[in-house]
Scaffold this active site. Structure first.
Site, mmCIF file in Angstrom:
data_model
loop_
_atom_site.group_PDB
_atom_site.id
_atom_site.type_symbol
_atom_site.label_atom_id
_atom_site.label_comp_id
_atom_site.label_asym_id
_atom_site.label_seq_id
_atom_site.Cartn_x
_atom_site.Cartn_y
_atom_site.Cartn_z
ATOM 1 N N GLY A 14 13.310 17.263 4.670
ATOM 2 C CA GLY A 14 13.322 16.062 3.830
ATOM 3 C C GLY A 14 13.700 16.478 2.410
ATOM 4 O O GLY A 14 14.230 17.580 2.186
ATOM 5 N N ALA A 16 11.898 17.472 -0.086
ATOM 6 C CA ALA A 16 11.237 18.687 -0.587
ATOM 7 C C ALA A 16 11.898 19.927 -0.002
ATOM 8 O O ALA A 16 12.275 20.846 -0.732
ATOM 9 C CB ALA A 16 9.747 18.654 -0.254
ATOM 10 N N GLU A 113 8.400 -1.442 -10.682
ATOM 11 C CA GLU A 113 7.576 -1.589 -9.479
ATOM 12 C C GLU A 113 6.126 -1.742 -9.894
ATOM 13 O O GLU A 113 5.759 -1.456 -11.046
ATOM 14 C CB GLU A 113 7.767 -0.377 -8.554
ATOM 15 C CG GLU A 113 9.112 -0.410 -7.838
ATOM 16 C CD GLU A 113 9.290 0.708 -6.832
ATOM 17 O OE1 GLU A 113 8.513 1.672 -6.853
ATOM 18 O OE2 GLU A 113 10.223 0.613 -6.030
ATOM 19 N N HIS A 229 0.818 0.582 2.854
ATOM 20 C CA HIS A 229 1.768 -0.250 2.105
ATOM 21 C C HIS A 229 1.479 -1.707 2.422
ATOM 22 O O HIS A 229 1.319 -2.074 3.587
ATOM 23 C CB HIS A 229 3.212 0.096 2.482
ATOM 24 C CG HIS A 229 4.197 -0.411 1.475
ATOM 25 N ND1 HIS A 229 4.502 -1.749 1.351
ATOM 26 C CD2 HIS A 229 4.898 0.224 0.514
ATOM 27 C CE1 HIS A 229 5.370 -1.903 0.361
ATOM 28 N NE2 HIS A 229 5.624 -0.715 -0.163
ATOM 29 N N ARG A 275 -1.239 -0.824 -4.939
ATOM 30 C CA ARG A 275 -1.043 -1.060 -3.508
ATOM 31 C C ARG A 275 -2.348 -1.278 -2.750
ATOM 32 O O ARG A 275 -2.408 -2.103 -1.846
ATOM 33 C CB ARG A 275 -0.339 0.148 -2.894
ATOM 34 C CG ARG A 275 1.096 0.173 -3.248
ATOM 35 C CD ARG A 275 1.801 1.301 -2.585
ATOM 36 N NE ARG A 275 3.215 1.165 -2.916
ATOM 37 C CZ ARG A 275 4.143 2.047 -2.638
ATOM 38 N NH1 ARG A 275 3.817 3.154 -2.002
ATOM 39 N NH2 ARG A 275 5.395 1.834 -2.966
ATOM 40 N N HIS A 336 1.248 4.360 5.196
ATOM 41 C CA HIS A 336 2.478 4.671 4.467
ATOM 42 C C HIS A 336 2.513 6.082 3.881
ATOM 43 O O HIS A 336 3.484 6.801 4.055
ATOM 44 C CB HIS A 336 2.622 3.642 3.347
ATOM 45 C CG HIS A 336 3.927 3.705 2.630
ATOM 46 N ND1 HIS A 336 5.130 3.599 3.279
ATOM 47 C CD2 HIS A 336 4.229 3.854 1.297
ATOM 48 C CE1 HIS A 336 6.120 3.676 2.395
ATOM 49 N NE2 HIS A 336 5.599 3.849 1.202
ATOM 50 N N ARG A 371 -1.493 6.644 -5.045
ATOM 51 C CA ARG A 371 -0.190 7.017 -5.603
ATOM 52 C C ARG A 371 0.502 5.816 -6.253
ATOM 53 O O ARG A 371 0.517 4.714 -5.699
ATOM 54 C CB ARG A 371 0.704 7.536 -4.483
ATOM 55 C CG ARG A 371 2.126 7.780 -4.899
ATOM 56 C CD ARG A 371 2.946 8.263 -3.733
ATOM 57 N NE ARG A 371 3.167 7.214 -2.757
ATOM 58 C CZ ARG A 371 4.351 6.650 -2.512
ATOM 59 N NH1 ARG A 371 5.410 7.038 -3.182
ATOM 60 N NH2 ARG A 371 4.480 5.723 -1.604
HETATM 61 C C1 LIG Z 1 9.646 3.583 4.597
HETATM 62 C C2 LIG Z 1 9.311 4.470 3.433
HETATM 63 C C3 LIG Z 1 9.722 4.138 2.152
HETATM 64 C C4 LIG Z 1 9.411 4.964 1.071
HETATM 65 N N1 LIG Z 1 9.878 4.636 -0.176
HETATM 66 C C5 LIG Z 1 9.647 5.505 -1.203
HETATM 67 C C6 LIG Z 1 10.230 5.270 -2.475
HETATM 68 O O1 LIG Z 1 10.953 4.305 -2.678
HETATM 69 N N2 LIG Z 1 9.953 6.155 -3.465
HETATM 70 C C7 LIG Z 1 9.162 7.260 -3.289
HETATM 71 O O2 LIG Z 1 8.939 8.028 -4.230
HETATM 72 N N3 LIG Z 1 8.628 7.495 -2.073
HETATM 73 C C8 LIG Z 1 8.860 6.676 -1.033
HETATM 74 N N4 LIG Z 1 8.318 6.940 0.186
HETATM 75 C C9 LIG Z 1 7.583 8.191 0.377
HETATM 76 C C10 LIG Z 1 8.584 9.328 0.418
HETATM 77 O O3 LIG Z 1 9.723 8.920 1.143
HETATM 78 C C11 LIG Z 1 7.996 10.555 1.086
HETATM 79 O O4 LIG Z 1 6.754 10.864 0.519
HETATM 80 C C12 LIG Z 1 8.926 11.734 0.872
HETATM 81 O O5 LIG Z 1 10.217 11.418 1.363
HETATM 82 C C13 LIG Z 1 8.378 12.958 1.580
HETATM 83 O O6 LIG Z 1 9.358 13.957 1.545
HETATM 84 P P1 LIG Z 1 9.052 15.325 2.251
HETATM 85 O O7 LIG Z 1 10.263 16.161 2.064
HETATM 86 O O8 LIG Z 1 7.766 15.847 1.775
HETATM 87 O O9 LIG Z 1 8.830 14.947 3.805
HETATM 88 P P2 LIG Z 1 9.775 14.215 4.848
HETATM 89 O O10 LIG Z 1 10.934 13.579 4.222
HETATM 90 O O11 LIG Z 1 8.902 13.364 5.686
HETATM 91 O O12 LIG Z 1 10.304 15.432 5.724
HETATM 92 C C14 LIG Z 1 9.445 16.196 6.530
HETATM 93 C C15 LIG Z 1 10.288 17.172 7.310
HETATM 94 O O13 LIG Z 1 9.465 18.123 7.975
HETATM 95 C C16 LIG Z 1 9.913 18.285 9.302
HETATM 96 N N5 LIG Z 1 8.786 18.794 10.092
HETATM 97 C C17 LIG Z 1 7.555 18.256 10.241
HETATM 98 N N6 LIG Z 1 6.796 19.060 11.005
HETATM 99 C C18 LIG Z 1 7.557 20.120 11.349
HETATM 100 C C19 LIG Z 1 7.334 21.273 12.127
HETATM 101 N N7 LIG Z 1 6.173 21.523 12.745
HETATM 102 N N8 LIG Z 1 8.341 22.156 12.278
HETATM 103 C C20 LIG Z 1 9.559 21.932 11.706
HETATM 104 N N9 LIG Z 1 9.818 20.845 10.954
HETATM 105 C C21 LIG Z 1 8.825 19.951 10.769
HETATM 106 C C22 LIG Z 1 10.399 16.910 9.690
HETATM 107 O O14 LIG Z 1 11.215 16.963 10.814
HETATM 108 C C23 LIG Z 1 11.125 16.526 8.404
HETATM 109 O O15 LIG Z 1 12.391 17.121 8.365
HETATM 110 C C24 LIG Z 1 8.623 6.125 1.279
HETATM 111 C C25 LIG Z 1 8.202 6.452 2.560
HETATM 112 C C26 LIG Z 1 8.533 5.654 3.639
HETATM 113 C C27 LIG Z 1 8.065 6.029 5.006
#
Ligand SMILES: Cc1cc2nc3c(=O)[nH]c(=O)nc-3n(C[C@H](O)[C@H](O)[C@H](O)COP(=O)(O)OP(=O)(O)OC[C@H]3O[C@@H](n4cnc5c(N)ncnc54)[C@H](O)[C@@H]3O)c2cc1C
Length: 518
Positions: A14, A16, A113, A229, A275, A336, A371
């Protein structure tokens, strides 16, 4: 078993994971493991945008104040300062990596927002911010030497003498488990939204990083704080689809099943309250009217504004029979975002040397008990950048122990129930939704805690992706439930009918560690 070695292993693709990989590749070899395809993640679903104080009437200081106010007494002030002060620098990286933020007359457009004092949310493609971020970052990653293994699920963190040595992972194609060694292991595995029956989260968001970190001896904190949410499309047979906060930010109003606008009965800020307040108010209104939904109404706004500002939402609803420019949108709350996670210091470090966490899976205490919208994409990049900076330092900064006032626990032993319901994913999600959801009480939490502990004892050895995920979800369910039971008050997203008020005694954090002596 094959062995692979590199400097950095990033688990997750994702925002991060990919952002960290792109910065880390300047300092060493990088391997990204991800359990689905590269764009299977929550990031690509983010709609509203990413917060940054760059508007004329804005400042990092004002962004700091709004974030801390939403966090209900549990934000770490230093972490929030870092978040708001270092935001612009990291946004510049995203622009450099090709994220096409929306502009008007050459200037980036900002929207407002809930609970933000001023417009400060940058967006891309109107309401398709996450999709654009994910696309741009994955395109960049593919143009570098970063190695990406898709369909590869991290299943165990390898630790020797208190230091990470690598990770074990299940190859989804062959079914074999392989070992990968590294100097730095970064968990960027996202939250645990699949724990609940109604959720906005992607299927891959099953708390794996939190479960693996806990099993390896890392600390887990603040997991009783789960954000629901308020406005998720509720249509029979249609998967939950988020109706962004920004819709209320642009003037959308909430009406109950009888057509009455109700938010002013619950909060002075009405639809722009935080929220947790909006989600609980909706639950009460649904109960009052005997309906499983309320309605978000934008029919008083100009159709042009609605269709250009929210093209994605407009199209999705239209495809499912709702023209939002002409009729109200049926909505209800859904799980959410997890505020807590793997406890890290302001450099993303856990209590295990060489093990880092970033993004939703980590908890640097920036969100506290609640948050602020659009702060999570921002957190992922600000603290993601610091992870890489930390790995480049020669002198270790302070790792940061839990504060003396925080409570460090192991997971309690519980007597197994003679007859617990059979365990399956839907049963687990329903239990969590009903007993550990938006409105909680001690009795329901206790019941859930006993069922979860019984389930955990009966789980078979995992052998494929689904069984690993179920194991991880049950462990995370236990952590969330036990933390909610311990916190005998209501604060932010954690609300208990038996302790409906906040208590100053609880201005502290619950921390879980496998080997804690309590
Ligand atoms: C519908 C929706 C709308 C949102 N809108 C907003 C917004 O407008 N603004 C905002 O700031 N935030 C928003 N958020 C929150 C935000 O999107 C997330 O908090 C953020 O994208 C998290 O990013 P991340 O990289 O931590 O995790 P993610 O993007 O969830 O990525 C996690 C990754 O880890 C991988 N993974 C998990 N477990 C394993 C494993 N065991 N082995 C290998 N890979 C694994 C997954 O496959 C994925 O690739 C929203 C969330 C949702 C669901």
């Amino acid at each position: 078993m094959k062995t692979n070695s590199c400097d950095y292993i990033v688990v997750g693709s994702g925002i991060a994971g990919l952002y960290i990989a792109l910065l880390a590749v300047k300092s060493g070899s990088v391997l990204v493991l991800t359990k689905g395809s590269i764009d299977d993640c929550n990031t690509r679903y983010a709609q509203g945008g990413i917060a940054v104080a760059m508007g004329r009437d804005d400042s990092p200081d004002l962004h700091f104040k709004d974030t801390v106010a939403a966090g209900a007494g549990l934000c770490d002030a230093e972490a929030v300062r870092i978040l708001t002060n270092e935001a612009a620098d990291c946004i510049a990286d995203l622009i450099r990596f090709g994220v096409p933020f929306d502009t008007l007359d050459g200037e980036i457009t900002l929207t407002r927002e809930a609970a933000h004092s001023v417009p400060r949310i940058m967006h891309a493609g109107g309401d398709a911010t996450g999709e654009h971020i994910e696309l741009a970052l994955s395109r960049q990653v593919r143009s570098t030497s970063i190695r990406v293994l898709e369909h590869c699920l991290a299943s165990e963190i390898l630790v020797q003498d208190g230091r990470v040595t690598g990770v074990r992972a299940l190859d989804g194609h062959t079914g074999s488990v392989e070992e990968y060694s590294c100097r730095f292991l970064i968990l960027a595995t996202g939250g645990v939204g699949k724990l609940f029956r109604y959720t906005t989260n992607s299927d891959v968001v099953t708390g794996d990083g939190i479960a693996l970190a806990f099993e390896a001896g890392a600390e887990i904190t603040d997991v009783e704080f789960f954000q629901f949410h308020p406005t998720v499309l509720r249509l029979p047979g249609v998967a939950p689809f988020l109706i962004s906060e920004a819709v209320r930010g642009e003037g959308g109003v909430l009406r109950n099943a009888e057509g009455r606008r109700f938010m002013a009965d619950y909060a002075a800020e009405a639809e722009l309250a935080t929220r947790d307040v909006v989600a609980r108010s909706i639950v009460y209104e649904m109960k009052k009217t005997g309906s499983d939904r309320v309605f978000l109404d934008v029919t008083h706004l100009s159709p042009r504004l609605v269709t250009t500002r929210f093209p994605h939402i407009y199209r999705f609803c239209l495809d499912h029979g709702v023209d939002i420019t002409r009729g109200p949108i049926p909505v209800a709350p859904a799980a959410h975002y997890l505020m807590g996670g793997v406890r890290v210091n302001s450099w993303g470090e856990t209590n295990i040397t060489g093990l880092f966490a970033a993004g939703e899976t980590a908890c640097a205490e920036v969100h506290g008990a609640n948050r602020l919208a659009s702060n999570s994409l921002l957190e992922s990049i600000v603290f993601g950048k610091r992870v890489v900076q930390r790995t480049e330092m020669t002198v270790s900064p302070d790792r940061g122990q839990p504060r003396a006032s925080d409570c460090v626990h192991s997971l309690p032993e519980r007597e197994p129930l003679g007859s617990a319901p059979a365990l399956n994913l839907l049963g687990l999600q329903s239990l969590m939704w009903d007993k550990v959801g938006i409105v909680r009480c001690g009795e329901g939490l206790e019941e859930a805690a006993r069922i979860l502990a019984t389930w955990q004892k009966t789980l078979p050895e995992p052998s494929d992706r689904l069984s690993y995920e179920l194991n991880n979800l049950v462990l995370c369910g236990r952590l969330v439930t036990e933390a909610a039971l311990l916190r005998k008050e209501s604060r932010g997203a954690h609300f208990r009918t038996d302790f409906p008020q906040a208590s100053s005694e609880w201005e502290r954090h619950n921390v879980f560690r496998k080997d804690a002596a309590d």
